[in-house]
Design a protein around this motif. Structure first.
Motif, mmCIF file in Angstrom:
data_model
loop_
_atom_site.group_PDB
_atom_site.id
_atom_site.type_symbol
_atom_site.label_atom_id
_atom_site.label_comp_id
_atom_site.label_asym_id
_atom_site.label_seq_id
_atom_site.Cartn_x
_atom_site.Cartn_y
_atom_site.Cartn_z
ATOM 1 N N GLU A 155 4.082 1.123 -6.576
ATOM 2 C CA GLU A 155 4.705 1.325 -7.875
ATOM 3 C C GLU A 155 5.993 2.143 -7.850
ATOM 4 N N GLN A 156 6.182 2.964 -6.812
ATOM 5 C CA GLN A 156 7.299 3.907 -6.831
ATOM 6 C C GLN A 156 7.675 4.338 -5.426
ATOM 7 N N VAL A 157 8.953 4.645 -5.227
ATOM 8 C CA VAL A 157 9.453 5.154 -3.946
ATOM 9 C C VAL A 157 10.178 6.473 -4.210
ATOM 10 N N VAL A 158 9.807 7.506 -3.439
ATOM 11 C CA VAL A 158 10.391 8.836 -3.602
ATOM 12 C C VAL A 158 10.901 9.315 -2.244
ATOM 13 N N VAL A 159 12.047 9.981 -2.218
ATOM 14 C CA VAL A 159 12.652 10.454 -0.965
ATOM 15 C C VAL A 159 12.533 11.970 -0.878
ATOM 16 N N ARG A 160 12.101 12.450 0.300
ATOM 17 C CA ARG A 160 11.967 13.887 0.550
ATOM 18 C C ARG A 160 12.935 14.284 1.662
ATOM 19 N N ASN A 161 13.787 15.275 1.398
ATOM 20 C CA ASN A 161 14.799 15.718 2.358
ATOM 21 C C ASN A 161 14.620 17.184 2.719
ATOM 22 N N ASP A 162 15.074 17.555 3.922
ATOM 23 C CA ASP A 162 15.096 18.954 4.352
ATOM 24 C C ASP A 162 15.865 19.033 5.662
ATOM 25 N N GLU A 163 16.028 20.237 6.189
ATOM 26 C CA GLU A 163 16.731 20.423 7.467
ATOM 27 C C GLU A 163 15.913 19.902 8.639
ATOM 28 N N ALA A 164 14.599 20.098 8.585
ATOM 29 C CA ALA A 164 13.665 19.567 9.583
ATOM 30 C C ALA A 164 12.446 19.088 8.816
ATOM 31 N N ALA A 222 0.835 -1.197 0.000
ATOM 32 C CA ALA A 222 0.000 0.000 0.000
ATOM 33 C C ALA A 222 0.870 1.247 0.000
ATOM 34 N N CYS A 223 0.225 2.410 0.077
ATOM 35 C CA CYS A 223 0.932 3.690 0.074
ATOM 36 C C CYS A 223 1.167 4.159 1.515
ATOM 37 N N TYR A 224 2.430 4.320 1.862
ATOM 38 C CA TYR A 224 2.807 4.742 3.211
ATOM 39 C C TYR A 224 3.983 5.709 3.151
ATOM 40 N N ASN A 225 4.037 6.607 4.130
ATOM 41 C CA ASN A 225 5.228 7.399 4.402
ATOM 42 C C ASN A 225 6.059 6.697 5.464
ATOM 43 N N PHE A 226 7.363 6.852 5.395
ATOM 44 C CA PHE A 226 8.257 6.393 6.459
ATOM 45 C C PHE A 226 9.134 7.567 6.882
ATOM 46 N N SER A 227 9.068 7.923 8.171
ATOM 47 C CA SER A 227 9.917 8.984 8.717
ATOM 48 C C SER A 227 11.176 8.325 9.271
ATOM 49 N N ILE A 228 12.352 8.796 8.827
ATOM 50 C CA ILE A 228 13.606 8.099 9.132
ATOM 51 C C ILE A 228 14.713 9.098 9.451
ATOM 52 N N GLY A 229 15.550 8.757 10.427
ATOM 53 C CA GLY A 229 16.744 9.540 10.715
ATOM 54 C C GLY A 229 17.847 8.634 11.216
ATOM 55 N N ASP A 230 19.116 9.065 11.043
ATOM 56 C CA ASP A 230 20.219 8.256 11.561
ATOM 57 C C ASP A 230 21.138 9.101 12.436
ATOM 58 N N ARG A 231 22.089 8.456 13.072
ATOM 59 C CA ARG A 231 22.919 9.109 14.079
ATOM 60 C C ARG A 231 23.879 10.139 13.484
ATOM 61 N N GLU A 232 24.039 10.135 12.162
ATOM 62 C CA GLU A 232 24.896 11.124 11.511
ATOM 63 C C GLU A 232 24.138 12.406 11.193
ATOM 64 N N GLY A 233 22.864 12.461 11.578
ATOM 65 C CA GLY A 233 22.068 13.658 11.313
ATOM 66 C C GLY A 233 21.384 13.659 9.962
ATOM 67 N N ASN A 234 21.400 12.522 9.269
ATOM 68 C CA ASN A 234 20.703 12.408 7.984
ATOM 69 C C ASN A 234 19.236 12.080 8.234
ATOM 70 N N ILE A 235 18.330 12.856 7.678
ATOM 71 C CA ILE A 235 16.905 12.632 7.898
ATOM 72 C C ILE A 235 16.161 12.663 6.571
ATOM 73 N N ALA A 236 15.044 11.954 6.496
ATOM 74 C CA ALA A 236 14.251 11.937 5.262
ATOM 75 C C ALA A 236 12.855 11.402 5.543
ATOM 76 N N ILE A 237 11.940 11.772 4.668
ATOM 77 C CA ILE A 237 10.644 11.111 4.585
ATOM 78 C C ILE A 237 10.669 10.292 3.303
ATOM 79 N N VAL A 238 10.445 9.003 3.420
ATOM 80 C CA VAL A 238 10.396 8.137 2.251
ATOM 81 C C VAL A 238 8.933 7.869 1.916
ATOM 82 N N GLU A 239 8.528 8.321 0.749
ATOM 83 C CA GLU A 239 7.155 8.112 0.284
ATOM 84 C C GLU A 239 7.146 6.855 -0.575
ATOM 85 N N ALA A 240 6.428 5.833 -0.110
ATOM 86 C CA ALA A 240 6.461 4.537 -0.785
ATOM 87 C C ALA A 240 5.067 4.117 -1.234
ATOM 88 N N SER A 241 4.938 3.823 -2.512
ATOM 89 C CA SER A 241 3.717 3.234 -3.053
ATOM 90 C C SER A 241 4.082 1.879 -3.654
#
Length: 338
Positions: A215-224, A194-213
């Motif tokens: 059919e397709q996966v898209v990554v959204r990045n920003d400072e916050a 199904a279609c879900y967002n995944f909110s993800i961060g790692d210890r190096e300060g890398n953060i993203a929202i991964v939009e997954a359907s």
């Protein structure tokens, strides 16, 4: 108002024994009966097994442990708990805010479809993690020994198909990935149902929202980053439900918080407060806040609590990884409906 409980389960063992001991905790509980009612009696076991053998084979061992303890066949265990080919669940609400220092999130749904388990597991075959169980094997959210934190956010049933549930996706990432890049790579490999967002961060300060359907996966990045229950990239906006007004409103509010440079305590207390705009009590409509989960990347600190509870689990993940068990066995809260 009714009492509400979450059991805290700590296990350092093989994946098979984690399955056995988890099965022992949920044996004869209502959640097993609930999943029996919600899942299909038979799934394509061979196809499911092929996917798991490729991406997270230790989870098959955990399923075998569950089957052994619950005295059911391995095929029945996979139908009940694998998170593969699950009938469409009702909409799940979740709100999260990620900065380069902190992650905080509320999970909103119904207590009737809630495992009531917070697992601290240190398998011999996978990365250790702390997170809330969903369908026993899966995870709503959590953090692993490498400081990778992740949570799921329902978007829609657009293009729904036989595939892996988002809670198993979360578990696979926490068990096998050490960084945001690894998490994104794995999410792109998984056949999503199904279609879900995944909110993800790692210890190096890398953060993203991964939009997954499917059919397709898209990554959204920003400072916050704020994450709610709709896709925001142009590539996937067409997959959103027609009515996303509430999700947009929550997102705008979370964005306003990101500009205030709040501490972990301030963010956590705000999310868990019944008076917060991101705390909900619509439990009969599958939109009531059930738990709050927070992690601080710089100091490996976990803060978590359940609905309207005076108990807060405040723990240092690194100390737990080094062998220091926590004393809390049960979190007690309350459900007060509108």
């Amino acid at each position: 108002m009714s009492d509400f409980y979450v059991n805290v389960l700590q296990i350092r063992d093989t994946s098979f024994q984690i399955g056995v001991l988890t099965g022992r905790r949920v044996r004869n509980t209502s959640i097993v009966k609930t999943w029996k009612a919600l899942t299909k009696p038979i799934i394509d076991h061979d196809n499911m097994k092929s996917i798991y053998e490729t991406l997270a084979p230790h989870l098959l061992e955990e399923l075998d442990g569950l089957a052994y303890e619950l005295e059911i066949s391995p095929k029945k265990a996979t139908a009940l708990f694998s998170g593969y080919d699950v009938p469409k669940p009702k909409a799940i609400g979740c709100s999260a805010l990620i900065t380069r220092n902190h992650y905080v999130r509320n999970y909103d749904f119904s207590p009737e479809v809630y495992d009531g388990l917070l697992s601290l597991v240190q398998p011999k075959e996978a990365l250790a993690s702390v997170g809330y169980n969903l369908q026993i094997l899966g995870r709503h959210d959590g953090v692993n020994q490498e400081g990778l934190v992740m949570g799921l956010h329902f978007v829609s049933h657009e293009d729904y198909r036989k595939g892996v549930s988002p809670w198993i996706t979360t578990r696979m990432v926490l068990d096998t990935c050490s960084s945001l890049d690894e998490a994104v790579s794995l999410i792109k490999e998984i056949p999503h149902a199904a279609c879900y967002n995944f909110s993800i961060g790692d210890r190096e300060g890398n953060i993203a929202i991964v939009e997954a359907s499917p059919e397709q996966v898209v990554v959204r990045n920003d400072e916050a980053l704020s994450c709610v229950n709709h896709f925001q990239t142009n590539l996937l906006k067409s997959k959103n439900r027609k009515n996303i007004e509430g999700s947009v409103k929550r997102n705008n509010y979370l964005q306003s918080l990101s500009d205030r440079y709040l501490t972990q305590n301030e963010l956590f207390n705000h999310f868990k407060s019944k008076n917060s705009p991101v705390f909900f009590t619509d439990y009969d409509d599958y939109f009531g806040t059930l738990h709050t989960f927070s992690y601080s990347f710089p100091n490996t600190r976990i803060l978590t609590t359940i609905a309207q509870s005076n108990q807060i689990l405040d723990m240092d993940l690194q100390r737990w990884l080094d062998g220091e068990d926590i004393n809390m066995k049960v979190l007690k809260g309350s459900i007060e409906k509108d």
